[in-house]
Design a protein around this motif. Structure first.
Motif, short mmCIF file in Angstrom:
data_model
loop_
_atom_site.label_atom_id
_atom_site.label_comp_id
_atom_site.label_asym_id
_atom_site.label_seq_id
_atom_site.Cartn_x
_atom_site.Cartn_y
_atom_site.Cartn_z
N CYS A 205 49.42 23.39 15.06
CA CYS A 205 49.19 21.97 15.30
C CYS A 205 48.83 21.73 16.77
O CYS A 205 47.94 20.92 17.06
CB CYS A 205 50.44 21.17 14.93
SG CYS A 205 50.27 19.39 15.13
N MET A 206 49.48 22.44 17.68
CA MET A 206 49.17 22.30 19.09
C MET A 206 47.72 22.69 19.37
O MET A 206 47.00 22.01 20.10
CB MET A 206 50.12 23.15 19.93
CG MET A 206 51.56 22.69 19.92
SD MET A 206 52.63 23.78 20.90
CE MET A 206 51.94 23.53 22.53
N VAL A 207 47.29 23.81 18.78
CA VAL A 207 45.91 24.27 18.98
C VAL A 207 44.92 23.24 18.45
O VAL A 207 43.92 22.93 19.09
CB VAL A 207 45.70 25.63 18.27
CG1 VAL A 207 44.23 26.03 18.31
CG2 VAL A 207 46.55 26.72 18.92
N LEU A 212 40.73 19.34 19.38
CA LEU A 212 40.11 18.05 19.08
C LEU A 212 39.95 17.21 20.33
O LEU A 212 38.95 16.49 20.50
CB LEU A 212 40.94 17.29 18.03
CG LEU A 212 40.85 17.82 16.60
CD1 LEU A 212 41.77 17.02 15.69
CD2 LEU A 212 39.41 17.75 16.09
N GLN A 213 40.95 17.29 21.21
CA GLN A 213 40.86 16.54 22.46
C GLN A 213 39.71 17.06 23.31
O GLN A 213 38.97 16.28 23.92
CB GLN A 213 42.18 16.64 23.22
CG GLN A 213 42.26 15.77 24.45
CD GLN A 213 42.28 14.28 24.11
OE1 GLN A 213 42.44 13.90 22.96
NE2 GLN A 213 42.11 13.44 25.12
N HIS A 244 39.75 21.39 11.21
CA HIS A 244 40.43 20.76 10.09
C HIS A 244 41.01 21.79 9.12
O HIS A 244 42.04 21.56 8.50
CB HIS A 244 39.47 19.82 9.35
CG HIS A 244 39.22 18.53 10.07
ND1 HIS A 244 38.30 18.42 11.08
CD2 HIS A 244 39.80 17.31 9.95
CE1 HIS A 244 38.30 17.17 11.54
NE2 HIS A 244 39.20 16.49 10.88
N VAL A 245 40.34 22.93 9.01
CA VAL A 245 40.88 24.02 8.19
C VAL A 245 42.20 24.51 8.77
O VAL A 245 43.18 24.74 8.06
CB VAL A 245 39.87 25.17 8.08
CG1 VAL A 245 40.49 26.37 7.37
CG2 VAL A 245 38.62 24.71 7.36
N LEU A 246 42.25 24.65 10.10
CA LEU A 246 43.48 25.08 10.76
C LEU A 246 44.58 24.04 10.61
O LEU A 246 45.76 24.37 10.41
CB LEU A 246 43.21 25.35 12.24
CG LEU A 246 44.39 25.85 13.08
CD1 LEU A 246 44.92 27.17 12.52
CD2 LEU A 246 43.98 26.01 14.55
N PHE A 247 44.22 22.75 10.69
CA PHE A 247 45.22 21.69 10.55
C PHE A 247 45.81 21.69 9.14
O PHE A 247 47.01 21.48 8.96
CB PHE A 247 44.61 20.33 10.86
CG PHE A 247 45.60 19.20 10.89
CD1 PHE A 247 46.67 19.23 11.76
CD2 PHE A 247 45.47 18.11 10.05
CE1 PHE A 247 47.60 18.20 11.80
CE2 PHE A 247 46.39 17.07 10.07
CZ PHE A 247 47.46 17.11 10.95
N PHE A 248 44.95 21.92 8.13
CA PHE A 248 45.48 21.99 6.77
C PHE A 248 46.42 23.18 6.61
O PHE A 248 47.43 23.09 5.90
CB PHE A 248 44.33 22.10 5.76
CG PHE A 248 44.80 22.23 4.35
CD1 PHE A 248 45.29 21.13 3.67
CD2 PHE A 248 44.79 23.45 3.69
CE1 PHE A 248 45.75 21.23 2.37
CE2 PHE A 248 45.24 23.57 2.39
CZ PHE A 248 45.72 22.46 1.73
N SER A 249 46.11 24.29 7.30
CA SER A 249 47.00 25.45 7.25
C SER A 249 48.37 25.10 7.83
O SER A 249 49.41 25.51 7.30
CB SER A 249 46.38 26.61 8.03
OG SER A 249 47.24 27.73 8.07
N PHE A 250 48.37 24.33 8.93
CA PHE A 250 49.64 23.88 9.50
C PHE A 250 50.40 22.99 8.52
O PHE A 250 51.61 23.15 8.32
CB PHE A 250 49.39 23.11 10.80
CG PHE A 250 50.47 22.14 11.16
CD1 PHE A 250 51.71 22.58 11.58
CD2 PHE A 250 50.27 20.76 11.03
CE1 PHE A 250 52.73 21.68 11.88
CE2 PHE A 250 51.27 19.86 11.33
CZ PHE A 250 52.51 20.32 11.75
#
Length: 269
Positions: A205-207, A212-213, A244-250
């Motif tokens: 989530c941090m990544v 995104l920022q 977004h793929v990484l965020f869904f993994s989180f």
């Protein structure tokens, strides 16, 4: 012209009818929702539901059907886990709607498609803040999350009403989205930093938040299109796909953690 309009209408209709996620298409989930609605959402059962529904949930527009969909989502998740399958995604329509209207806007720039692109983008940012509130506060204090959701809906309504009915101010729209985005970033990062030792998966989530920022600078620091094809906005859209793929993994890892924590607590009780 008429052919293009008809094609756009058909595409919009298909997007509205399509299920946004695997979980939404699951027959067990659909049957569960149907049975729940038949049992709880009509006649005396519906009156009972409304009589015991907290006022903040009523103001937020939470219906009997919404309640059924929420309960059946967890029933379906439990069945997936029992069978050894991965947890399916549910109700992914908010993000898909934003991507859809962004695609339409960049294909055919009109007053309507431009507004839909901008409004859906604001909706996604506010939805992210709502998810953050649910994860950081709402699990312990559901009433706070519900009240916060009502506040976000009022903010979105006011934002869209001003831009639609009074004045479509690009500067204001940009400033509002940047401000909301900063709140989102700070809130998520603060929670991640506080929990990264106890929950290693929050580093994903941090990544995501930091990427995104950083990528948002493409929206603020515009430049001429590369090869007269890829402008800053197009590169931003392409770059956010893996994020977004990484965020869904989180979200998947975090949901599994919460489910295991809930099962352990249930066993202890």
């Amino acid at each position: 012209m008429a052919g293009r309009t008809a094609g756009l209408m058909l595409l919009a209709g298909a997007a509205a009818l399509a299920s946004g996620s695997q979980g939404d298409r699951e027959p067990v989930y659909r049957d569960c929702v149907l049975q729940c609605e038949e049992r709880n959402c009509s006649g005396g059962a519906l009156k009972h539901f409304r009589s015991r529904q907290p006022i903040y949930m009523s103001l937020a527009g939470w219906t009997c059907r919404d309640d059924c969909k929420y309960e059946c989502m967890w029933v379906t998740v439990g069945l997936y886990l029992q069978e050894g399958h991965k947890v399916p995604q549910f109700h992914g329509k908010v993000s898909l709607n934003a991507w859809f209207w962004s695609t339409v806007f960049h294909t055919r720039d009109t007053d309507l498609t431009e507004k839909m692109d901008y409004f859906c983008a604001s909706t996604v940012i506010l939805h992210s803040i709502y998810l953050c509130c649910v994860r950081t506060v709402g699990l312990q204090h559901p009433a706070v999350a519900s009240a916060f959701r009502a506040l976000l809906l009022l903010m979105l309504t006011a934002h869209i009403s001003y831009l639609s009915l009074i004045h479509f101010d690009y500067g204001y729209n940009l400033a509002a989205n940047v401000a909301i985005g900063l709140v989102n970033v700070v809130w998520w990062l603060a929670w991640c930093l506080r929990n990264q030792q106890r929950l290693p998966h929050v580093r994903k989530c941090m990544v995501v938040v930091l990427l995104l920022q950083g990528l948002s600078l493409l929206e603020l620091l515009d430049f001429p299109p590369l090869f007269w094809v890829l402008d800053a906005h197009a590169i931003w859209h392409i770059s956010t796909i893996p994020v977004h793929v990484l965020f869904f993994s989180f979200l998947e890892d975090d949901s599994l953690y919460l489910l295991k924590e809930s099962e352990a607590k249930f066993k202890l009780d």
